[in-house]
Design an enzyme around this catalytic site. Structure first.
Site, PDB file in Angstrom:
ATOM      1  N   SER A 144       0.800  -1.149   0.017  1.00 55.67           N
ATOM      2  CA  SER A 144       0.086   0.250  -0.068  1.00 55.67           C
ATOM      3  C   SER A 144       0.853   1.278  -0.197  1.00 55.67           C
ATOM      4  CB  SER A 144      -0.989  -0.020   1.414  1.00 55.67           C
ATOM      5  OG  SER A 144      -1.683   1.179   1.303  1.00 55.67           O
ATOM      6  N   TYR A 159      -2.073  -0.434  10.667  1.00 51.16           N
ATOM      7  CA  TYR A 159      -2.147  -0.841   9.126  1.00 51.16           C
ATOM      8  C   TYR A 159      -1.126  -0.456   8.264  1.00 51.16           C
ATOM      9  CZ  TYR A 159      -3.747  -1.038   4.355  1.00 51.16           C
ATOM     10  OH  TYR A 159      -4.034  -1.283   2.883  1.00 51.16           O
TER      11      TYR A 159
END
Length: 250
Positions: A144, A159
């Protein structure tokens, strides 16, 4: 290199029931890949298999929770038993229940760590013996943009930590498996239209994400990037691709 380079390749995709995983399965299936799809939701996998079957593709489906090492091993074993080899692993399964650390969402932290980090390791661990025997293979890990920097004030600390870990694992793995001619690619998407935001339980975080989600782009964009990496000649190793909407600044 043309898309014909994907024809006949055996590709395993985790988290294949929706979003990037589903888009990648359909795209690679159209390009002639032989697919093995794993996800928790069998009803969705069956629908994807039907769609790929109708277009003449080959696909296996296996119920797979990547937090369970035995289930990941079963996915890989079934693939080898059916196809005789594995050319590509797409480590796509992931979750994103964003929250501030001071909210103390311990269960959500555990779920992210188990899925986003341990799930990636379990799949690599299951597939690497076959790839070493073949002296070829390609591991593609979905990270990501949050694995490159921690976004400000959106509760992504844990995250982001999991996605930084995916990139570290990928780079270490790349160095270790060079004697076996195994390729590695990290795909780091920005705002993509997936179900990941649905796992955010904090209403303030959800509200703060809305502007970014409004400009999110289709998961097909990631599927095409994956196809590009796979289709390169064996002498090339595309190590990392970042994808964000044209309007996304950070």
């Amino acid at each position: 290199m043309t898309d014909n380079a994907i024809q006949g390749k055996v590709v395993v995709i985790t988290g294949a029931s929706s979003g990037i995983g589903k888009a990648t399965a359909i795209h690679l299936g159209r390009l002639g890949a032989r697919l093995s799809l794993g996800a928790r939701r069998m009803d969705r996998l069956q629908a994807i298999r039907q769609e790929i079957d109708m277009s003449g593709g080959q696909v296996l489906i296996t119920q797979t929770d990547v937090t369970q090492r035995a289930e990941v091993q079963r996915l890989i074993d079934k693939t080898i038993e059916s196809y005789g080899r594995i050319d590509v692993l797409v480590n796509n399964a992931g979750v994103m229940p964003l929250s501030r650390i001071d909210k103390l969402q311990f269960d959500e932290w555990d779920h992210m760590i188990d899925t986003n980090i341990k799930g990636v390791l379990y799949a690599i661990g299951a597939v690497v013996p076959q790839m070493k025997t073949q002296k070829s293979g390609h591991v593609i890990n979905i990270a990501s943009l949050a694995g490159h920097r921690v976004p400000v004030n959106n509760g992504s600390a844990v995250y982001s930590a999991t996605k930084f870990a995916v990139r570290a694992i990928s780079e270490g793995f790349r160095q270790e498996v060079k004697p076996y001619r195994i390729r590695t690619t990290i795909i780091s998407p920005g705002a993509i239209q997936t179900e990941l935001p649905d796992t955010v339980t904090d209403p303030d975080i959800k509200k703060s994400m809305q502007g970014l989600l409004d400009q999110a782009i289709s998961p097909d964009s990631v599927a095409r990037a994956i196809a590009y990496a796979i289709s390169q000649p064996e002498a090339y190793d595309i190590n990392e691709i970042l994808i964000r909407p044209n309007g996304q600044v950070n």
